[in-house]
Motif scaffolding. Structure first.
Motif, PDB file in Angstrom:
ATOM      1  N   SER A 168       0.021   4.680  14.513  1.00 43.12           N
ATOM      2  CA  SER A 168       0.939   4.228  15.555  1.00 43.12           C
ATOM      3  C   SER A 168       0.496   2.888  16.126  1.00 43.12           C
ATOM      4  O   SER A 168      -0.666   2.515  16.050  1.00 43.12           O
ATOM      5  N   GLY A 169       1.470   2.190  16.705  1.00 43.24           N
ATOM      6  CA  GLY A 169       1.217   0.895  17.318  1.00 43.24           C
ATOM      7  C   GLY A 169       1.100  -0.221  16.313  1.00 43.24           C
ATOM      8  O   GLY A 169       0.100  -0.325  15.615  1.00 43.24           O
ATOM      9  N   ASN A 170       2.125  -1.031  16.191  1.00 47.86           N
ATOM     10  CA  ASN A 170       2.108  -2.198  15.294  1.00 47.86           C
ATOM     11  C   ASN A 170       1.718  -1.823  13.859  1.00 47.86           C
ATOM     12  O   ASN A 170       0.840  -2.426  13.260  1.00 47.86           O
ATOM     13  N   VAL A 171       2.377  -0.825  13.317  1.00 45.95           N
ATOM     14  CA  VAL A 171       2.053  -0.331  11.984  1.00 45.95           C
ATOM     15  C   VAL A 171       2.572  -1.295  10.914  1.00 45.95           C
ATOM     16  O   VAL A 171       3.733  -1.686  10.929  1.00 45.95           O
ATOM     17  N   VAL A 172       1.681  -1.655  10.002  1.00 46.77           N
ATOM     18  CA  VAL A 172       2.049  -2.450   8.825  1.00 46.77           C
ATOM     19  C   VAL A 172       1.417  -1.765   7.622  1.00 46.77           C
ATOM     20  O   VAL A 172       0.207  -1.543   7.589  1.00 46.77           O
ATOM     21  N   ILE A 173       2.251  -1.402   6.660  1.00 49.48           N
ATOM     22  CA  ILE A 173       1.765  -0.790   5.421  1.00 49.48           C
ATOM     23  C   ILE A 173       2.150  -1.731   4.289  1.00 49.48           C
ATOM     24  O   ILE A 173       3.315  -2.122   4.163  1.00 49.48           O
ATOM     25  N   GLU A 174       1.181  -2.100   3.466  1.00 51.13           N
ATOM     26  CA  GLU A 174       1.439  -2.952   2.311  1.00 51.13           C
ATOM     27  C   GLU A 174       1.003  -2.212   1.058  1.00 51.13           C
ATOM     28  O   GLU A 174      -0.131  -1.740   0.981  1.00 51.13           O
ATOM     29  N   LEU A 175       1.922  -2.089   0.098  1.00 54.64           N
ATOM     30  CA  LEU A 175       1.619  -1.489  -1.193  1.00 54.64           C
ATOM     31  C   LEU A 175       1.678  -2.586  -2.233  1.00 54.64           C
ATOM     32  O   LEU A 175       2.665  -3.324  -2.307  1.00 54.64           O
ATOM     33  N   PHE A 176       0.635  -2.698  -3.040  1.00 50.52           N
ATOM     34  CA  PHE A 176       0.567  -3.734  -4.067  1.00 50.52           C
ATOM     35  C   PHE A 176       0.841  -3.082  -5.416  1.00 50.52           C
ATOM     36  O   PHE A 176       0.175  -2.123  -5.791  1.00 50.52           O
ATOM     37  N   GLN A 177       1.850  -3.610  -6.122  1.00 49.33           N
ATOM     38  CA  GLN A 177       2.248  -3.043  -7.409  1.00 49.33           C
ATOM     39  C   GLN A 177       2.244  -4.132  -8.469  1.00 49.33           C
ATOM     40  O   GLN A 177       2.635  -5.261  -8.195  1.00 49.33           O
ATOM     41  N   PRO A 178       1.835  -3.780  -9.695  1.00 46.81           N
ATOM     42  CA  PRO A 178       1.830  -4.782 -10.760  1.00 46.81           C
ATOM     43  C   PRO A 178       3.244  -5.277 -11.049  1.00 46.81           C
ATOM     44  O   PRO A 178       4.187  -4.490 -11.099  1.00 46.81           O
ATOM     45  N   GLY A 179       3.388  -6.578 -11.209  1.00 48.31           N
ATOM     46  CA  GLY A 179       4.674  -7.178 -11.506  1.00 48.31           C
ATOM     47  C   GLY A 179       4.688  -7.795 -12.886  1.00 48.31           C
ATOM     48  O   GLY A 179       3.745  -7.635 -13.670  1.00 48.31           O
ATOM     49  N   ALA A 180       5.732  -8.524 -13.173  1.00 48.53           N
ATOM     50  CA  ALA A 180       5.871  -9.180 -14.467  1.00 48.53           C
ATOM     51  C   ALA A 180       4.881 -10.330 -14.600  1.00 48.53           C
ATOM     52  O   ALA A 180       4.522 -10.974 -13.612  1.00 48.53           O
ATOM     53  N   ASN A 181       4.455 -10.585 -15.820  1.00 48.98           N
ATOM     54  CA  ASN A 181       3.572 -11.709 -16.141  1.00 48.98           C
ATOM     55  C   ASN A 181       2.294 -11.742 -15.306  1.00 48.98           C
ATOM     56  O   ASN A 181       1.852 -12.803 -14.888  1.00 48.98           O
ATOM     57  N   GLY A 182       1.743 -10.575 -15.013  1.00 46.03           N
ATOM     58  CA  GLY A 182       0.480 -10.512 -14.282  1.00 46.03           C
ATOM     59  C   GLY A 182       0.598 -10.742 -12.784  1.00 46.03           C
ATOM     60  O   GLY A 182      -0.411 -10.813 -12.088  1.00 46.03           O
ATOM     61  N   SER A 183       1.809 -10.864 -12.278  1.00 44.45           N
ATOM     62  CA  SER A 183       1.983 -11.083 -10.839  1.00 44.45           C
ATOM     63  C   SER A 183       1.848  -9.756 -10.089  1.00 44.45           C
ATOM     64  O   SER A 183       1.781  -8.687 -10.698  1.00 44.45           O
ATOM     65  N   THR A 184       1.810  -9.841  -8.782  1.00 46.00           N
ATOM     66  CA  THR A 184       1.731  -8.659  -7.933  1.00 46.00           C
ATOM     67  C   THR A 184       2.945  -8.604  -7.024  1.00 46.00           C
ATOM     68  O   THR A 184       3.261  -9.580  -6.351  1.00 46.00           O
ATOM     69  N   ASN A 185       3.630  -7.468  -7.039  1.00 49.05           N
ATOM     70  CA  ASN A 185       4.737  -7.237  -6.116  1.00 49.05           C
ATOM     71  C   ASN A 185       4.178  -6.542  -4.879  1.00 49.05           C
ATOM     72  O   ASN A 185       3.372  -5.622  -5.003  1.00 49.05           O
TER      73      ASN A 185
ATOM     74  N   VAL B 220       5.207  -4.479  -1.404  1.00 49.70           N
ATOM     75  CA  VAL B 220       6.191  -3.784  -0.581  1.00 49.70           C
ATOM     76  C   VAL B 220       5.560  -3.658   0.789  1.00 49.70           C
ATOM     77  O   VAL B 220       4.442  -3.151   0.922  1.00 49.70           O
ATOM     78  N   ARG B 221       6.269  -4.135   1.811  1.00 50.83           N
ATOM     79  CA  ARG B 221       5.748  -4.095   3.181  1.00 50.83           C
ATOM     80  C   ARG B 221       6.635  -3.206   4.044  1.00 50.83           C
ATOM     81  O   ARG B 221       7.858  -3.331   3.992  1.00 50.83           O
ATOM     82  N   ALA B 222       6.011  -2.338   4.822  1.00 48.18           N
ATOM     83  CA  ALA B 222       6.729  -1.471   5.751  1.00 48.18           C
ATOM     84  C   ALA B 222       6.187  -1.729   7.152  1.00 48.18           C
ATOM     85  O   ALA B 222       4.980  -1.826   7.349  1.00 48.18           O
ATOM     86  N   PHE B 223       7.098  -1.854   8.106  1.00 50.65           N
ATOM     87  CA  PHE B 223       6.737  -2.148   9.498  1.00 50.65           C
ATOM     88  C   PHE B 223       7.387  -1.116  10.407  1.00 50.65           C
ATOM     89  O   PHE B 223       8.496  -0.661  10.146  1.00 50.65           O
ATOM     90  N   GLY B 224       6.727  -0.773  11.484  1.00 49.15           N
ATOM     91  CA  GLY B 224       7.300   0.123  12.472  1.00 49.15           C
ATOM     92  C   GLY B 224       6.315   0.354  13.599  1.00 49.15           C
ATOM     93  O   GLY B 224       5.191  -0.141  13.584  1.00 49.15           O
ATOM     94  N   LYS B 225       6.756   1.131  14.573  1.00 47.90           N
ATOM     95  CA  LYS B 225       5.867   1.484  15.670  1.00 47.90           C
ATOM     96  C   LYS B 225       5.033   2.710  15.319  1.00 47.90           C
ATOM     97  O   LYS B 225       3.958   2.911  15.867  1.00 47.90           O
ATOM     98  N   GLN B 226       5.556   3.531  14.353  1.00 48.03           N
ATOM     99  CA  GLN B 226       4.805   4.709  13.947  1.00 48.03           C
ATOM    100  C   GLN B 226       5.144   5.078  12.507  1.00 48.03           C
ATOM    101  O   GLN B 226       6.276   4.951  12.072  1.00 48.03           O
ATOM    102  N   ALA B 227       4.131   5.540  11.771  1.00 48.50           N
ATOM    103  CA  ALA B 227       4.308   6.099  10.429  1.00 48.50           C
ATOM    104  C   ALA B 227       3.663   7.470  10.443  1.00 48.50           C
ATOM    105  O   ALA B 227       2.545   7.638  10.928  1.00 48.50           O
ATOM    106  N   GLU B 228       4.390   8.459   9.925  1.00 43.76           N
ATOM    107  CA  GLU B 228       3.890   9.828   9.943  1.00 43.76           C
ATOM    108  C   GLU B 228       4.029  10.436   8.551  1.00 43.76           C
ATOM    109  O   GLU B 228       5.064  10.323   7.913  1.00 43.76           O
ATOM    110  N   TYR B 229       2.952  11.085   8.102  1.00 43.33           N
ATOM    111  CA  TYR B 229       2.949  11.735   6.793  1.00 43.33           C
ATOM    112  C   TYR B 229       2.548  13.186   6.957  1.00 43.33           C
ATOM    113  O   TYR B 229       1.610  13.502   7.690  1.00 43.33           O
TER     114      TYR B 229
END
Length: 190
Positions: free
Chosen positions: A94-111, A113-122
């Motif tokens: 909670s509080g200024n949540v930033v989640i970044e997932l790094f995934q392999p992309g084309a030609n050796g690049s990295t994609n 995915v960024r998620a933002f919110g006030k809270q993340a719950e799993y």
């Protein structure tokens, strides 16, 4: 005060990137925060102030406060500050949540995915990640913005919303479609 705690906390957030071969190849999770309380018998971990959880090259989470329930594996006979094979039961960031997932992309690049919110719950029973408080998810192809909650089902790999939402797609993802590659039908000004 924790500055860095290595490995066995891999189980703590590996579930968030379940199915990722890259995540399974990582051998450490780095945790840092200004303050923490680890209730070893209960398997409750609470970190706050400048929290950062990272698996290099796989994911990174930053937030103000993180609570996780990861019970000890009683059969292992160890009772240290790190979990011993227990399964992550729940996680609340909670509080200024930033989640970044790094995934392999084309030609050796990295994609990224960024998620933002006030809270993340799993929760492990449903294997669902819920992002609330002005939730927003950004990918290379666009942005999904919710008003109430964005819900990601890790089992079925589906996204849904609670409340209204808006998706902003980058025009180039439809460039191969003849439907969107035509002239306008609007009347021409004279």
């Amino acid at each position: 005060m924790i500055r860095s705690v290595l490995f066995p906390l891999l189980a703590l957030l590996l579930t968030l990137v379940s199915g990722s071969a890259q995540a399974q190849q990582q051998d450490k999770i780095l945790l840092s925060a200004t303050n923490c309380v680890l209730e070893l018998e209960k398997g409750v971990y609470h970190l706050w102030d400048h929290v950062r959880v990272e698996s290099p090259g796989v994911f990174q989470i930053t937030c103000d406060d993180l609570r996780a329930a990861l019970p000890q594996d009683k059969a292992s006979g160890t009772a240290g500050p790190l979990p011993t094979g227990g399964k992550l039961q729940s996680l609340i960031a909670s509080g200024n949540v930033v989640i970044e997932l790094f995934q392999p992309g084309a030609n050796g690049s990295t994609n990224v995915v960024r998620a933002f919110g006030k809270q993340a719950e799993y929760g492990s029973q449903q294997e669902i990640l819920i992002l609330t408080g002005d939730p927003r998810i950004e990918t290379a192809s666009g942005v999904m913005i919710g008003t109430e909650a964005l819900i990601y089902d890790l089992k079925s790999r589906t996204m849904r919303n609670r409340g209204s939402y808006r998706i902003e797609l980058k025009a180039d993802i439809l460039k191969g479609s003849t439907l969107f590659n035509r002239g306008t039908n609007s009347s021409k000004s004279r």
